[in-house]
Scaffold this motif. Structure first.
Motif: not given
Length: 286
Positions: A23-50
């Protein structure tokens, strides 16, 4: 860990299309919101591009996005991954270092493809990139799951897990392990970028003595006690290990999205920790 209400919970390990997530980064955030999370980390391999895209979506949805990265290292012949949280994603030195790591990843991919070809499997890197269905963006990286997708599509593996078991995993016929940095270097790089280093999924290394060595010999701040591939016994053992060493015990699903209908490693929100640890994680306390 939480398998019920996710109020006040954080999933601190997810991957996006900037590395080997689906998924694109924004979709991970939307999925986290839908799961009722208060926070989510983006931890891609060897990159911070997302990270930036996710931060903007987090602001829009009112969910905390923790900027992160997962750095690949090797110690005693074992692949070791180090998570970094709250790094300065614009620090030039850190970005250059990540670029060097992606070059190693590219070399690993070329070696994997060559080994597969030696095994009589006609696969090319052009095929792997073409399967993305879009151009590979700057600072994004190709990972083994992308290669696994082609193996499945061409009938050489039943699914992602089968592709790793047969060919791409540490016991697979095409596995290669090019020279990489040591864990202590990744820890140092994360610290120098203002971030907090955490040892990812220690249960996957199958060597608690090696985990203890990393804790002793590096300035690591935490260990990922709760992970989708950890058993309840693993989780209890690493939580106790974190307490014994005064480390932060984190949790993450290691979400990559679904391939061939199978979620790898787990769904967003499947492993969580209280957001109460985030201030400590930001400070990098050990």
């Amino acid at each position: 860990m939480s398998n019920g209400s996710n109020d006040g919970r954080a999933d601190l390990h997810t991957h996006t299309s900037a590395s080997d997530g689906m998924q694109p980064p924004a979709e991970n955030v939307r999925l986290a919101k839908a799961a009722g999370l208060a926070a989510v980390a983006i931890t891609d391999h060897d990159t911070v591009a997302g990270v930036e895209e996710a931060l903007q979506e987090g602001k829009r949805l009112g969910i905390v996005v923790v900027p992160g990265v997962e750095i690949s290292t090797v110690l005693s012949g074992t692949d070791i991954h180090v998570l970094g949280y709250y790094i300065d994603c614009e620090q030039e030195t850190f970005l250059e270092r990540l670029g060097e790591l992606r070059s190693i990843r590219e070399r690993r991919n070329d070696m994997l493809i060559a080994k597969l070809q030696e095994l009589g499997i006609p696969i090319t890197m052009n095929e792997v990139v073409a399967q993305l269905g879009r151009p590979l963006m700057p600072d994004e990286s190709i990972g083994r799951p992308h290669i696994a997708d082609v193996l499945v599509r061409k009938g050489y593996a039943a699914d992602l897990r089968d592709a790793f078991d047969r060919y791409l995993g540490e016991q697979g016929a095409a596995y290669v392990n090019p020279p990489r940095i040591l864990p202590h270097q990744a820890v140092q790089w994360i610290r120098e970028a203002g971030g907090t280093p955490v040892l990812a999924h220690p249960g996957l290394y199958g060597d608690d003595a090696l985990v203890e060595r990393i804790i002793r010999e590096t300035n690591i701040a935490g260990i990922e006690a709760h992970h989708s591939d950890h058993s309840p016994a693993d989780q209890a053992r690493y939580t106790a290990m974190a307490e014994r060493h005064g480390l932060i015990a984190t949790a993450g699903s290691d979400f990559h999205g679904a391939r061939q209908g199978i979620v790898f490693h787990g769904d967003i929100g499947g492993r969580t920790v209280s957001v109460d640890i985030l201030p400590r994680l930001r400070r990098g306390e050990r």
